[in-house]
Design a protein around this motif. Structure first.
Motif, PDB file in Angstrom:
ATOM      1  N   TYR A  68      24.235  55.679 -11.181  1.00  0.00           N
ATOM      2  CA  TYR A  68      22.887  55.476 -10.682  1.00  0.00           C
ATOM      3  C   TYR A  68      22.965  53.591 -10.678  1.00  0.00           C
ATOM      4  O   TYR A  68      21.938  53.181 -10.675  1.00  0.00           O
ATOM      5  CB  TYR A  68      22.066  55.822 -11.893  1.00  0.00           C
ATOM      6  N   THR A  97      16.429  55.043   8.654  1.00  0.00           N
ATOM      7  CA  THR A  97      15.580  55.805   7.554  1.00  0.00           C
ATOM      8  C   THR A  97      16.248  57.114   7.518  1.00  0.00           C
ATOM      9  O   THR A  97      16.867  57.630   8.354  1.00  0.00           O
ATOM     10  CB  THR A  97      14.126  55.912   8.160  1.00  0.00           C
ATOM     11  N   ASN A 107      17.250  52.240   4.684  1.00  0.00           N
ATOM     12  CA  ASN A 107      16.138  52.668   3.951  1.00  0.00           C
ATOM     13  C   ASN A 107      16.497  54.290   3.636  1.00  0.00           C
ATOM     14  O   ASN A 107      15.403  54.986   3.156  1.00  0.00           O
ATOM     15  CB  ASN A 107      14.964  52.460   4.570  1.00  0.00           C
ATOM     16  N   ASP A 108      17.621  54.727   3.774  1.00  0.00           N
ATOM     17  CA  ASP A 108      18.058  56.075   3.389  1.00  0.00           C
ATOM     18  C   ASP A 108      18.407  56.098   2.043  1.00  0.00           C
ATOM     19  O   ASP A 108      18.390  55.198   1.373  1.00  0.00           O
ATOM     20  CB  ASP A 108      19.303  56.587   4.359  1.00  0.00           C
ATOM     21  N   THR A 109      18.484  57.259   1.464  1.00  0.00           N
ATOM     22  CA  THR A 109      18.880  57.327   0.040  1.00  0.00           C
ATOM     23  C   THR A 109      20.369  57.511  -0.106  1.00  0.00           C
ATOM     24  O   THR A 109      20.709  57.732  -1.246  1.00  0.00           O
ATOM     25  CB  THR A 109      18.139  58.810  -0.487  1.00  0.00           C
ATOM     26  N   ARG A 110      21.261  57.414   0.807  1.00  0.00           N
ATOM     27  CA  ARG A 110      22.500  57.656   0.838  1.00  0.00           C
ATOM     28  C   ARG A 110      23.243  56.413   1.348  1.00  0.00           C
ATOM     29  O   ARG A 110      22.796  55.834   2.162  1.00  0.00           O
ATOM     30  CB  ARG A 110      23.217  58.756   1.468  1.00  0.00           C
ATOM     31  N   PRO A 145      22.462  52.173   0.037  1.00  0.00           N
ATOM     32  CA  PRO A 145      21.291  52.577  -0.120  1.00  0.00           C
ATOM     33  C   PRO A 145      19.870  51.861  -0.616  1.00  0.00           C
ATOM     34  O   PRO A 145      20.272  51.064  -1.686  1.00  0.00           O
ATOM     35  CB  PRO A 145      21.182  54.269  -0.852  1.00  0.00           C
ATOM     36  N   GLY A 146      18.903  51.688   0.253  1.00  0.00           N
ATOM     37  CA  GLY A 146      17.911  50.636  -0.268  1.00  0.00           C
ATOM     38  C   GLY A 146      18.491  49.121  -0.233  1.00  0.00           C
ATOM     39  O   GLY A 146      17.808  48.333  -0.938  1.00  0.00           O
TER      40      GLY A 146
END
Length: 591
Positions: A330, A375, A447-450, A494-495
């Motif tokens: 995390y 995204t 801006n994807d989560t992976r 990510p981010g």
């Protein structure tokens, strides 16, 4: 007999051979017969793509400035293109092997790639670029070594090993493709392969009996160059060798500042060279591990590749737990700081995109800025698609460079946005209009989560910065303007964002894409079109004589002479090599 053999060659092929002599640099030949075989890398019989009946395919090993001829016979049941990932096709996107630039090789057809590895060194790989075929194999290593007169920035290693790592599904590429077409995710991979083989049985719960695993045998006290490529579908992998330091020396054509790592994150599409000294005792063998990153490790534990490093005087098998990966599921700060620590050796000699350190990229004025925003996939016109800056790319029926050559109208739009679209996403063939000899700043905003990694064909790009959050104009104050690594594939967390600089000195049509195979298949890519307003063969080679035609130009394609293709395949050494040597000798005599 010689006259009979000569008669099998058309004038077209004679012209091709004469062209190879023009630079008077050595020419190397490879034959690729691409076909399906049945293999069981994870203990489950499945269809994989082999080259010359081998999975993975053979290593291409050449030297800087060599001319390379790869004759490909497509024995699959669908179209095929081979892409030379990271190998810069200087002045010739005609040979790049991507659907935006080249018509595909139809089933049962033969096509010959011809290009020069001009002013390049390093560790790269090749793979099939259509229809998610890479998920079924067809990949192999592509190594470019220094010319003898150029010294290495390290002592000559005692040996050289290639390690191909990558996540793997027991479903073949056609099944994976159907799932994506149905709007589904691919889900967790079934494992990680190392050189096409499954994991050593380090744990009976996660690894069943009968799995074939890779073993690398080494001599104690010696230092080896180990080249590692992540050829997988979409999973970032942490690479490590139990109890051994990895001295990083090169990445995708650039020598690095040499630093020791106990493990290194290698993202999809990336390649590294390590110098590893065999300085441990030989009481047992040692684990070589490639494990999934940024995932729930308890759920993903079976998605781990394990091979064996075996000393010649080893006294026993490896046993016990695997060496641990960084514990930061995390918190990705560790991985980003590790990535930032990889810097360019600006004092090294050899072929490089920045000759002898004289090309000071940090002091060049930027002429264009593009922010490419990624995204998560979304529904567009009833289908699940992936986008880049709000555009989901559709490959044209007539490849872009071919459409330019023959003035085919409407094949693509030269209107890719420099900033992400604010309205509804669209599906189209939208291309970046690059300016020849421009210096472009590209911001890759994830801006994807992976995790994603992005590849730029035809160029080595300068990686100047990365950080979490949204990129702003003020982010330029954090850029490395001196020794940022020059490479072809860069990760974007990510981010987070990653900034790259590209010198548009290579004329052609070049791909910019995510290396995550599922998002690439769903449209997360574009091309950058670089045209010299003064047409000259000095900046772009002419269309090859054996060019394939499709789309609006399909009527120009002549039937393939299968007997000729078979003759070439079976008689490479007797026909191609001998005839080329004769022609080159004659040319040199009459100059």
């Amino acid at each position: 007999m010689a006259l009979s053999g000569f008669s099998t060659l058309s004038l077209l092929h004679i012209v091709l051979l004469v062209g190879l002599c023009s630079a008077l640099d050595p020419t190397v030949f490879y034959n690729f017969e691409v076909s399906y075989i049945t293999a069981s890398p994870l203990g489950v019989p499945q269809q994989v793509i082999a080259i010359n009946d081998k999975f993975p395919g053979p290593t291409i090993n050449v030297t800087t400035n060599n001319n390379v001829v790869v004759n490909v016979r497509n024995k699959l049941d669908e179209n095929l293109l081979i892409h030379w990932s990271g190998v810069q096709q200087r002045r010739s996107s005609w040979q790049d092997g991507l659907p935006g630039t080249n018509c595909p090789i139809p089933p049962k057809w033969n096509w010959t790639y011809q290009f020069q590895v001009k002013d390049q060194i390093g560790s790269f790989f090749y793979f099939p670029s259509l229809h998610m075929q890479k998920a079924s194999g067809g990949f192999g290593s592509f190594l470019i070594t220094n010319r003898d007169i150029i010294p290495l920035p390290f002592a000559i290693p005692d040996g050289d090993f290639v390690i191909l790592i990558g996540d793997w599904y027991t479903r073949n590429h056609t099944a994976l493709r159907k799932e994506l077409d149905a709007g589904k995710d691919l889900g967790m991979p079934d494992g990680v392969l190392i050189n096409g083989k499954g994991p050593y049985q380090y744990n009976r719960t996660f690894v069943p009996d009968g799995i074939d695993y890779e073993t690398i045998e080494v001599h104690p006290g010696r230092t080896y160059r180990i080249r590692v490529h992540n050829v997988g579908v979409s999973t970032s992998l942490n690479f490590r060798i139990q109890n051994h330091n990895l001295l990083l020396a090169e990445s995708e054509g650039s020598y690095t500042v040499q630093q020791n790592y106990t493990s290194l994150d290698i993202h999809v599409g990336q390649s590294y060279s390590f110098l590893v000294t065999m300085d441990q005792n030989a009481s047992t063998d040692y684990y070589i591990v490639a494990s999934a990153r940024f995932v729930n490790e308890s759920r993903w534990q079976r998605v781990t590749g394990v091979a064996i490093l075996k000393y010649t005087n080893s006294k026993g098998k490896a046993s016990g737990p695997l060496p641990e990966a960084p514990n930061d599921e995390y918190d990705k700060t560790f991985s980003m700081n590790q990535a930032r620590s990889i810097r360019w050796n600006v004092s090294a000699s050899g072929a490089r995109p920045n000759p002898q350190g004289s090309f000071r990229y940090g002091s060049i004025n930027v002429t264009e800025v593009y922010v490419l925003k990624n995204t998560p996939p979304e529904m567009i016109n009833g289908k699940r698609r992936a986008t880049l800056s709000g555009v989901s790319f559709v490959n044209p029926s007539t490849p872009i460079r071919l459409a330019d050559q023959f003035k085919v109208k409407g094949a693509y739009k030269l209107d890719f946005p420099s900033r992400p679209l604010t309205g509804a996403p669209r599906v189209e063939t939208s291309v970046i209009n690059g300016t020849y000899r421009g210096f472009v700043e590209v911001i890759l905003q994830n801006n994807d989560t992976r995790m994603h990694s992005y590849h730029v064909s035809g160029y080595a790009v300068f990686v100047v910065g990365m950080d979490y959050g949204d990129w702003t104009e003020n982010s330029r104050g954090t850029y490395n303007k001196w020794d940022g690594i020059a490479r072809t594939t860069v990760q974007v967390y990510p981010g987070a964002w990653t900034a790259i600089l590209i010198s548009l000195d290579n004329v052609g049509v070049w791909n910019i894409r995510t290396e995550n195979l599922d998002s690439w298949y769903l449209g997360q890519e574009t091309y950058i079109r670089v045209v010299n307003p003064e047409a000259t063969n000095k900046t772009e080679l002419p269309i090859p004589d054996n060019a394939l035609f499709c789309g609006a130009l399909g009527k120009m394609q002549k039937a393939q002479d299968i007997s000729l293709a078979t003759t070439i395949m079976k008689n490479r050494s007797n026909l191609f090599s001998t005839l080329l040597m004769i022609i080159c000798t004659l040319i040199s005599l009459f100059r």
